[in-house]
Design a protein around this motif. Sequence first.
Motif, mmCIF file in Angstrom:
data_model
loop_
_atom_site.group_PDB
_atom_site.id
_atom_site.type_symbol
_atom_site.label_atom_id
_atom_site.label_comp_id
_atom_site.label_asym_id
_atom_site.label_seq_id
_atom_site.Cartn_x
_atom_site.Cartn_y
_atom_site.Cartn_z
ATOM 1 N N GLY A 57 88.324 -25.745 44.658
ATOM 2 C CA GLY A 57 89.017 -25.967 45.765
ATOM 3 C C GLY A 57 89.090 -27.485 46.171
ATOM 4 O O GLY A 57 90.130 -28.153 46.592
ATOM 5 N N VAL A 105 79.688 -17.897 41.517
ATOM 6 C CA VAL A 105 80.995 -17.899 41.573
ATOM 7 C C VAL A 105 81.570 -18.361 42.804
ATOM 8 O O VAL A 105 82.579 -18.982 42.877
ATOM 9 C CB VAL A 105 81.796 -16.454 41.437
ATOM 10 N N GLU A 106 80.904 -18.083 44.124
ATOM 11 C CA GLU A 106 81.383 -19.075 45.470
ATOM 12 C C GLU A 106 81.370 -20.303 45.080
ATOM 13 O O GLU A 106 82.335 -21.099 45.691
ATOM 14 C CB GLU A 106 80.569 -18.563 46.440
ATOM 15 N N TYR A 159 81.398 -22.120 42.444
ATOM 16 C CA TYR A 159 82.392 -22.590 41.645
ATOM 17 C C TYR A 159 83.762 -22.744 42.035
ATOM 18 O O TYR A 159 84.455 -23.772 42.190
ATOM 19 C CB TYR A 159 82.379 -21.662 40.205
ATOM 20 N N GLU A 160 84.211 -21.686 43.119
ATOM 21 C CA GLU A 160 85.434 -21.681 43.878
ATOM 22 C C GLU A 160 85.540 -22.997 44.593
ATOM 23 O O GLU A 160 86.703 -23.451 44.728
ATOM 24 C CB GLU A 160 85.692 -20.383 44.243
#
Length: 87
Positions: A51, A43-44, A46-47
């Motif tokens: 961004g 998830v990190e 992906y975020e």
Amino acid sequence: MPNIRSSADLRNGYNEISNLCHKYNEPVFITKNGKGDLAVMSVEAYEALMGRFELYNLIHEGIEDIDAGKVRTFSDAMSDIKARRKR
């Protein structure tokens, strides 16, 4: 070098693939019947990727504004900001 695993590896070794995604902060590519099927990432990661896409989009919009002549001087922009703060 990309990390490539089979769909069976994902099914049978989820925790290992999850650890790889978190440890190296890059996607693991999953194959199905020997062909690319999925890219799995934390998830990190992906975020962070989203961004960057958002930043690139804003830069692109700014370049389009410059090309269209929708610009003003820095001092004019700062004057507007200061005027708004006084309200």
